[in-house]
Design a protein around this motif. Structure first.
Motif, mmCIF file in Angstrom:
data_model
loop_
_atom_site.group_PDB
_atom_site.id
_atom_site.type_symbol
_atom_site.label_atom_id
_atom_site.label_comp_id
_atom_site.label_asym_id
_atom_site.label_seq_id
_atom_site.Cartn_x
_atom_site.Cartn_y
_atom_site.Cartn_z
ATOM 1 N N LYS A 387 21.145 33.221 -14.740
ATOM 2 C CA LYS A 387 21.768 34.688 -14.932
ATOM 3 C C LYS A 387 22.848 33.414 -14.658
ATOM 4 C CE LYS A 387 23.931 39.372 -14.128
ATOM 5 N NZ LYS A 387 24.036 40.285 -14.070
ATOM 6 N N GLU A 399 21.362 25.016 -26.257
ATOM 7 C CA GLU A 399 21.655 23.555 -25.654
ATOM 8 C C GLU A 399 21.127 24.493 -24.387
ATOM 9 O OE1 GLU A 399 25.350 22.240 -24.556
ATOM 10 O OE2 GLU A 399 24.610 21.232 -23.420
ATOM 11 N N TYR A 403 17.151 21.836 -23.043
ATOM 12 C CA TYR A 403 16.544 21.859 -21.367
ATOM 13 C C TYR A 403 15.783 22.725 -20.641
ATOM 14 C CZ TYR A 403 20.682 18.149 -21.865
ATOM 15 O OH TYR A 403 21.585 16.847 -21.816
ATOM 16 N N TYR B 72 23.265 26.518 -10.127
ATOM 17 C CA TYR B 72 22.685 27.661 -10.914
ATOM 18 C C TYR B 72 22.424 27.912 -11.722
ATOM 19 C CZ TYR B 72 17.593 29.108 -10.893
ATOM 20 O OH TYR B 72 15.917 29.865 -10.703
ATOM 21 N N ALA B 73 23.713 28.765 -11.931
ATOM 22 C CA ALA B 73 23.923 29.639 -13.153
ATOM 23 C C ALA B 73 24.866 29.049 -14.276
ATOM 24 C CB ALA B 73 25.502 30.309 -12.341
ATOM 25 N N LEU B 75 22.605 25.667 -15.241
ATOM 26 C CA LEU B 75 21.762 24.240 -15.033
ATOM 27 C C LEU B 75 21.948 24.493 -16.627
ATOM 28 C CD1 LEU B 75 20.130 23.275 -13.156
ATOM 29 C CD2 LEU B 75 18.681 25.258 -13.476
ATOM 30 N N GLY B 76 21.200 22.819 -17.083
ATOM 31 C CA GLY B 76 21.259 22.109 -18.325
ATOM 32 C C GLY B 76 22.602 23.259 -19.772
ATOM 33 N N MET B 77 23.373 23.146 -19.092
ATOM 34 C CA MET B 77 24.309 23.267 -20.079
ATOM 35 C C MET B 77 25.780 22.529 -20.083
ATOM 36 S SD MET B 77 24.671 27.766 -19.472
ATOM 37 C CE MET B 77 26.131 28.017 -20.941
ATOM 38 N N GLY B 78 26.813 22.529 -21.011
ATOM 39 C CA GLY B 78 27.737 21.608 -21.069
ATOM 40 C C GLY B 78 27.026 20.277 -20.768
ATOM 41 N N MET B 79 26.141 19.572 -21.371
ATOM 42 C CA MET B 79 25.954 18.272 -20.974
ATOM 43 C C MET B 79 26.094 17.492 -21.817
ATOM 44 S SD MET B 79 24.318 17.455 -18.715
ATOM 45 C CE MET B 79 24.163 18.902 -16.974
ATOM 46 N N LEU B 81 29.444 17.711 -22.622
ATOM 47 C CA LEU B 81 31.092 17.400 -21.946
ATOM 48 C C LEU B 81 31.177 15.688 -21.467
ATOM 49 C CD1 LEU B 81 32.158 20.593 -21.859
ATOM 50 C CD2 LEU B 81 32.331 19.245 -23.702
ATOM 51 N N TYR B 90 33.465 24.335 -17.693
ATOM 52 C CA TYR B 90 31.634 25.247 -16.504
ATOM 53 C C TYR B 90 31.862 24.953 -15.294
ATOM 54 C CZ TYR B 90 29.100 24.709 -21.012
ATOM 55 O OH TYR B 90 28.729 25.261 -22.720
ATOM 56 N N ASN B 93 34.861 27.329 -13.339
ATOM 57 C CA ASN B 93 35.113 29.185 -14.165
ATOM 58 C C ASN B 93 33.372 29.550 -13.181
ATOM 59 O OD1 ASN B 93 37.446 29.015 -15.392
ATOM 60 N ND2 ASN B 93 36.115 27.776 -16.914
ATOM 61 N N THR B 94 32.442 28.670 -13.070
ATOM 62 C CA THR B 94 31.089 29.452 -12.691
ATOM 63 C C THR B 94 31.351 29.430 -11.627
ATOM 64 O OG1 THR B 94 29.756 27.504 -14.459
ATOM 65 C CG2 THR B 94 28.496 28.857 -12.365
ATOM 66 N N ALA B 97 32.729 32.440 -10.079
ATOM 67 C CA ALA B 97 32.650 33.737 -10.705
ATOM 68 C C ALA B 97 32.038 34.022 -9.226
ATOM 69 C CB ALA B 97 31.441 33.780 -11.697
ATOM 70 N N TYR B 103 26.780 39.510 -7.717
ATOM 71 C CA TYR B 103 26.767 38.240 -8.371
ATOM 72 C C TYR B 103 25.912 37.057 -7.804
ATOM 73 C CZ TYR B 103 26.646 34.539 -12.445
ATOM 74 O OH TYR B 103 26.519 33.591 -12.570
ATOM 75 N N GLU B 106 22.502 37.920 -6.203
ATOM 76 C CA GLU B 106 21.274 37.720 -7.530
ATOM 77 C C GLU B 106 21.097 36.498 -7.507
ATOM 78 O OE1 GLU B 106 22.373 39.409 -11.294
ATOM 79 O OE2 GLU B 106 21.004 39.735 -12.311
#
Lengths: 421, 421
Positions: A387, A399, A403, B72-73, B75-79, B81, B90, B93-94, B97, B103, B106
């Motif tokens: 999440k 994206e 992955y 973990y929230a 994972l697989g993002m912003g790769m 950059l 990412y 900011n992540t 949160a 949050y 969860e």
């Protein structure tokens, strides 16, 4: 099947580096062919049969342009061995087992099902040298919903004791196989498959080149995978300045040819590929596992060489093509490190293009979800992925899916306009 | 729980490069601790409670010695950059949160469950700077069956607007957290976590070093991940000839310290790690994704530096540690290519050692399935992997499982002597 509307978030790569994202859009199909991609359903299709995938992402399915189907049986094995030991200990023995058609049936059925489950719908595969098992592979691919090409392997020298054929056998079996295979299946067709120059006599190469020209058949083989192989070819063909010429002189190097690897292809060899319209199957995971080297992929793309992606199982240990796409990104980042941070890496959009449209064009398709093409697509449900801290855009979700998605995230697969998962 | 016998094929790595394979063997547990590994059940245990895993493979579970749990929230993002944009867009900011404890609950619950499902039972994790969410992470790890260390992150400078704390806050929150966390959980303990030198003032570093010494606390941080970071540290600490000295001068560089990356650690820095007993968390997938470089892993091992493996999510995009093990093999093969085929690559047995025993020793365990240790193990069912051409040895099945197994192949997990899956 007549007109059908498929709704969801549409993401595709209509050009190298370009990603088209349409939130809550739709694809209209006319007899399985793409009539168009639209934001809203056009008036004339309002009453068509509609499948609404809601919040899921619809993207092109993958094309695997280089793989050795029998080596599925040895996936993830022998990875500590040098190339020649790996070939002799595992590969040739494994392929020899495909003389047994019952075994071939079992392995190829599992392979075909796994490929569809992973979202691969186009394939260019090496079988073994066995004609009957090659027919079984074609049949299992066809039945599972795959499309593309399968080749009975030709190898009449330097192939070990367990897996060889005489020149005469190789030619005879190839002719018999072409007779059987050419019109048998709707979506899976034959491709001529000299294993690679070292395993094929000049006589066999000449025969295959003539056949390719007469029947306008596609051809697949290996090129410049590692340095000792290149040196070997040089010994075998002292008349050829470069490896590619050992194919070209027999008419096996043209715009119906897909060559795997091209790791060590220099500017002259790359220009020959470009000028001849040859397709490159870049196999990033295999190149690392077998310590072949780091292919100059971005350079090839920049120079106008047609680059596609291959799993190359079982040199590659990744069958799922989204994982091969990320392996291509990773390999390009290694290239960036190797070039002291000067070469650009492949972005997700760029590598995804190579794994979808890049390969699909070899099979005659257009760019992305092109109007007139039969639909090849996957539907991705990413609801069980971690999440995020904020609502993601569809581009971000795309994206992340490239992955992280696994076969269970791929909830539907379309191949040649038919739903096959 | 008293005496228990677990039967199956036993495979473990009792030394770097050594693989022990016991077909149809057994592990005897006494109150969750390994009494011994035997071919046949010793006479005195014949009547003990027995679990027979039959043809399945029992191998050590994995230790992940470097990861950022909140990431973990993402994972697989912003790769695509560059590192700094990736951090600002990412990562920060992540992590911000995780001020929201609901949050955090969860995400951390899902993370802990996925790690156990993947066969990771030992972990050394960065939380965020938030004390309450750090407690939640520890609790979720404990409840899921994980063991090891979690650290509230300290970062009082150069951390962006959304994720920073004053020096005073950082110190106060750390003390409060230690009071709460030190004895709360049986299997998850606190570890001091200065994010890295650039984000920690000298005052904060001095405070943490003093605390580490007084309470004999372990420490985790980052070292020599990329070249611009190294240059930055040089600017911040002109008195330090090398990056590691910015930790050493505050007492944060000893045999209770795990340092992530060490990609660019030269001979002098490696010698400092060896002499100080520092543990290296090699994070192969992260090093490629963030284009950091190729760590000199085999060199470190040869020199006697203690090397372990980390997923480094979300710089790494692979959470499952068997995939990190194969990423380490692949990275070592890239190193071999980079060194013109002179550096040896990591064999499967060697990389598996780093991902199991290598890391486990940081948590106080012995080598492989060592007598006296609490059992940390996974049970692997490989029956659904591709059907091989001949019957495989257990060693071959082990190797294949390291490459191919997914969480569904891991049918049981033991952590600290308890079955947790």
């Amino acid at each position: 099947m007549t007109v059908q509307v498929i709704k969801g978030h549409i993401v595709h790569a209509p050009a190298f580096g370009k990603l088209d994202v349409l939130e809550n859009g739709c694809i209209v199909l006319d007899n399985g062919k793409i009539a168009g991609v639209f934001q809203d359903v056009p008036e004339q299709y309002k009453n068509a049969l509609t499948v609404d995938y809601g919040d899921r992402i619809i993207m092109p399915s993958f094309a695997d342009t280089h793989m050795h189907a029998p080596q599925y049986a040895m996936l993830g094995m022998g990875m500590d061995l040098p190339l020649l030991d790996w070939l002799n200990t595992y590969t040739f023995n494994t392929e020899a087992a495909f003389k047994d058609t019952a075994y071939a049936r079992e392995v190829y059925r599992a392979l075909a099902r796994e490929m569809i489950a992973d979202g691969t719908t186009r394939v260019c595969a090496f079988s073994s040298l066995h004609r009957e098992s090659t027919m079984i592979l074609m049949e299992e691919f066809e039945n599972a919903g795959l499309t593309g090409y399968v080749g009975k392997v030709n190898m009449d020298r330097n192939s070990g004791d367990v897996l060889t054929e005489t020149t005469e056998e190789s030619m005879r079996e190839t002719m018999l196989w072409l007779d059987e295979a050419s019109d048998r299946f709707d979506h899976v067709k034959p491709i001529l498959t000299p294993r690679f120059t070292p395993t094929c006599t000049n006589e066999l190469m000449a025969f295959l080149g003539k056949l390719a020209a007469e029947r306008k058949l596609p051809v697949q083989s290996h090129l410049s995978e590692n340095t000792s192989e290149i040196a070997w070819v040089k010994e075998l063909h002292p008349d050829c300045a470069q490896y590619w010429e050992s194919y070209a002189k027999y008419g096996l190097f043209n715009d119906r040819t897909v060559m795997a690897h091209c790791v060590h292809s220099d500017a002259r060899e790359r220009k020959a590929m470009k000028d001849n319209g040859v397709w490159v199957a870049h196999c990033p995971d295999s190149n690392v596992n077998l310590i072949s080297g780091t292919a100059p992929v971005r350079q090839m793309v920049k120079e106008g060489v047609r680059v596609t992606l291959g799993s190359d199982i079982a040199g590659g240990a990744l069958l799922a093509m989204n994982k091969v796409v990320t392996a291509a990104i990773r390999a390009s980042k290694v290239k960036r490190i190797e070039t002291n941070w000067t070469d650009d890496f492949l972005t997700v959009a760029e590598a995804f293009y190579l794994g979808t449209t890049g390969g699909a064009k070899f099979f005659g398709a257009g760019e992305g979800f092109a109007a007139g093409d039969e639909l090849h697509a996957i539907v991705v449900d990413d609801a069980d992925l971690p999440k995020p801290a904020k609502k993601l855009s569809v581009a971000e979700r795309f994206e992340r899916a490239v992955y992280l998605m696994d076969k269970h995230n791929i909830t539907a697969v379309y191949s040649a306009g038919r739903q096959v998962k």
